[in-house]
Scaffold this active site. Structure first.
Site, PDB file in Angstrom:
ATOM      1  N   HIS A  94       1.050  -8.403   4.782  1.00 38.03           N
ATOM      2  CA  HIS A  94      -0.407  -8.440   4.850  1.00 38.03           C
ATOM      3  C   HIS A  94      -0.968  -9.856   4.904  1.00 38.03           C
ATOM      4  O   HIS A  94      -2.189 -10.031   4.933  1.00 38.03           O
ATOM      5  CB  HIS A  94      -1.003  -7.696   3.653  1.00 38.03           C
ATOM      6  CG  HIS A  94      -0.734  -6.216   3.691  1.00 38.03           C
ATOM      7  ND1 HIS A  94       0.393  -5.667   3.115  1.00 38.03           N
ATOM      8  CD2 HIS A  94      -1.419  -5.189   4.242  1.00 38.03           C
ATOM      9  CE1 HIS A  94       0.375  -4.353   3.304  1.00 38.03           C
ATOM     10  NE2 HIS A  94      -0.704  -4.036   3.981  1.00 38.03           N
TER      11      HIS A  94
ATOM     12  N   ARG B 200      -6.007   6.063   1.047  1.00 38.04           N
ATOM     13  CA  ARG B 200      -7.060   5.165   1.482  1.00 38.04           C
ATOM     14  C   ARG B 200      -7.251   5.344   2.985  1.00 38.04           C
ATOM     15  O   ARG B 200      -6.421   5.975   3.645  1.00 38.04           O
ATOM     16  CB  ARG B 200      -6.733   3.704   1.156  1.00 38.04           C
ATOM     17  CG  ARG B 200      -5.554   3.159   1.924  1.00 38.04           C
ATOM     18  CD  ARG B 200      -5.213   1.717   1.539  1.00 38.04           C
ATOM     19  NE  ARG B 200      -6.321   0.812   1.791  1.00 38.04           N
ATOM     20  CZ  ARG B 200      -6.529   0.196   2.957  1.00 38.04           C
ATOM     21  NH1 ARG B 200      -5.717   0.407   3.983  1.00 38.04           N
ATOM     22  NH2 ARG B 200      -7.541  -0.635   3.098  1.00 38.04           N
TER      23      ARG B 200
ATOM     24  N   ASN C 240      -8.248   3.251   6.777  1.00 42.79           N
ATOM     25  CA  ASN C 240      -8.379   2.001   7.504  1.00 42.79           C
ATOM     26  C   ASN C 240      -8.863   2.357   8.904  1.00 42.79           C
ATOM     27  O   ASN C 240      -8.693   3.492   9.358  1.00 42.79           O
ATOM     28  CB  ASN C 240      -7.044   1.267   7.563  1.00 42.79           C
ATOM     29  CG  ASN C 240      -7.182  -0.161   8.042  1.00 42.79           C
ATOM     30  OD1 ASN C 240      -8.248  -0.766   7.927  1.00 42.79           O
ATOM     31  ND2 ASN C 240      -6.116  -0.708   8.590  1.00 42.79           N
TER      32      ASN C 240
ATOM     33  N   GLU D 220      -7.084   5.587  10.254  1.00 36.61           N
ATOM     34  CA  GLU D 220      -5.827   5.928   9.606  1.00 36.61           C
ATOM     35  C   GLU D 220      -6.107   6.440   8.195  1.00 36.61           C
ATOM     36  O   GLU D 220      -6.785   5.767   7.418  1.00 36.61           O
ATOM     37  CB  GLU D 220      -4.919   4.698   9.506  1.00 36.61           C
ATOM     38  CG  GLU D 220      -4.449   4.154  10.840  1.00 36.61           C
ATOM     39  CD  GLU D 220      -3.599   2.912  10.686  1.00 36.61           C
ATOM     40  OE1 GLU D 220      -2.993   2.501  11.692  1.00 36.61           O
ATOM     41  OE2 GLU D 220      -3.537   2.349   9.575  1.00 36.61           O
TER      42      GLU D 220
ATOM     43  N   TYR E  66      -9.563 -10.014  14.336  1.00 37.19           N
ATOM     44  CA  TYR E  66      -8.310  -9.458  13.836  1.00 37.19           C
ATOM     45  C   TYR E  66      -8.117  -8.016  14.308  1.00 37.19           C
ATOM     46  O   TYR E  66      -7.001  -7.601  14.641  1.00 37.19           O
ATOM     47  CB  TYR E  66      -8.262  -9.521  12.309  1.00 37.19           C
ATOM     48  CG  TYR E  66      -6.982  -8.958  11.751  1.00 37.19           C
ATOM     49  CD1 TYR E  66      -5.795  -9.680  11.805  1.00 37.19           C
ATOM     50  CD2 TYR E  66      -6.942  -7.675  11.191  1.00 37.19           C
ATOM     51  CE1 TYR E  66      -4.606  -9.157  11.328  1.00 37.19           C
ATOM     52  CE2 TYR E  66      -5.761  -7.145  10.703  1.00 37.19           C
ATOM     53  CZ  TYR E  66      -4.601  -7.892  10.773  1.00 37.19           C
ATOM     54  OH  TYR E  66      -3.419  -7.354  10.310  1.00 37.19           O
ATOM     55  N   LYS E  67      -9.195  -7.251  14.359  1.00 39.54           N
ATOM     56  CA  LYS E  67      -9.110  -5.866  14.817  1.00 39.54           C
ATOM     57  C   LYS E  67      -9.003  -5.761  16.334  1.00 39.54           C
ATOM     58  O   LYS E  67      -8.772  -4.668  16.871  1.00 39.54           O
ATOM     59  CB  LYS E  67     -10.322  -5.066  14.318  1.00 39.54           C
ATOM     60  CG  LYS E  67     -10.302  -4.803  12.817  1.00 39.54           C
ATOM     61  CD  LYS E  67     -11.503  -3.989  12.374  1.00 39.54           C
ATOM     62  CE  LYS E  67     -11.463  -3.698  10.865  1.00 39.54           C
ATOM     63  NZ  LYS E  67     -10.362  -2.776  10.509  1.00 39.54           N
TER      64      LYS E  67
END
Length: 333
Positions: free
Chosen positions: A192, A222, A224, A265, A316-317
């Protein structure tokens, strides 16, 4: 670019199942990284419906996605790797997940175990197989690939040692702009490290400590998100030449609302009961903007999230080149 007019009072009861059960990830008009961890199998109500009641979600794409996974693994066997010391964790995963599927889908699946002798039935695949826990040769294709042929989730297994977690096994065919093969053997913090803001805000350190404290059998989850052009599950770095160039052209494409998807996700985090390894299940859901816009609250929230998202996070995405076009279309609805 065409604009679809959405009725703000639209009846969500008439929405198709793919929208009603979609795990829309935003509760506000802005987004920042957070651990956002909650107990697994907790039903989440959205403006369109609900999701999350089951550990393993089976939907209309079940057989199609499993066939796609088989194709990916045939072309690139490196998407599945198991370091030798992780074999017990793989078998722990199989017994945990097949049992859960049988409990959650009793009309189509069953799992019976006596000692190490097991029988698994899956009516959706017309499958009836007997195998022995611990005997890799008792399952066609080997245990991990067999499990990957039964669930839509990607499977990541982390060994817990030296007060950290190490990615030492997994089957990942639907990665979102990362490489499973590159990360195998790395520890949790190394994996990460490239994500902006996580280190500075100590998010990843807190998440790491939380996971290490999980007790055997505990399950959390979680979400994302990112965005994907077309309904493409395999956006790994290995296949970047196939999908990367579209990022530079989609903003001007009149078909943007149908081609550009919100990719969510649902990540389940499970401390396996016998091996003590950490299991990450990653289930990927895709919904085009044209479907997002059928839920007025989603259209407005997602449009504002995209408009407000800091540039380093957008970079980043991988959505910097088209997020304004997407936001403009959503907010013009």
């Amino acid at each position: 670019m065409s604009i679809t007019i959405i009725d703000k009072d639209a009846d969500t009861a008439v929405l198709p199942e793919r929208i009603r059960r979609f795990p829309f990830p935003f509760s506000a008009d802005s987004y920042r990284y957070s651990a956002n961890v909650e107990p697994a199998t907790k039903t989440v109500t959205t403006e369109a419906g609900e999701w999350g009641a089951r550990l393993l979600d089976i939907d209309e794409h079940y057989l199609q996605e499993l066939a796609e996974r088989d194709g990916v693994l045939t072309r690139d066997p490196s998407r599945m790797q198991v370091l030798p010391h992780m074999r017990p964790a793989v078998w722990d995963t199989i017994s945990t997940l097949l049992s859960a599927m049988a409990e959650e889908y009793p009309d189509t699946m069953s799992f019976h175990r006596e000692g190490n002798a097991c029988r698994w039935r899956n009516a959706l695949q017309n499958l009836d197989v007997e195998f022995t826990i611990g005997d890799d040769s008792s399952l066609p294709m080997g245990p991990l690939r067999f499990l990957g042929s039964q669930i839509q989730d990607d499977i990541i297994l982390l060994d817990v040692r030296e007060d950290t977690m190490w990615l030492d096994a997994g089957l990942v065919t639907f990665a979102a702009d990362w490489s499973f093969g590159f990360d195998v053997g790395m520890n949790f913090l190394e994996i990460h490290g490239p994500v902006p803001r996580l280190k500075e805000e100590q998010i990843i350190t807190r998440a790491h400590q939380f996971l290490l404290r999980l007790q055997p059998g505990e399950q959390y989850r979680r979400t994302n998100w990112t965005m994907t052009i077309d309904r493409r599950l395999d956006t790994s770095t290995e296949t970047y030449p196939e999908w990367g160039p579209d990022r530079g052209t989609i903003a001007a494409d009149p078909a943007l609302p149908d081609r550009l998807h919100l990719r969510v996700e649902v990540q389940h985090l499970i401390r396996l009961p016998h091996s003590g390894a950490m299991l990450f299940l990653v289930r990927t859901h895709l919904l085009p903007l044209s479907d997002i816009a059928r839920v007025p609250a989603w259209r407005e929230k997602f449009g504002r999230v995209l408009a407000e998202l800091p540039e380093d996070m957008a970079d980043y995405k991988g959505i910097s080149r088209f997020r304004k076009a997407a936001s403009d279309w959503l907010l013009a609805g």
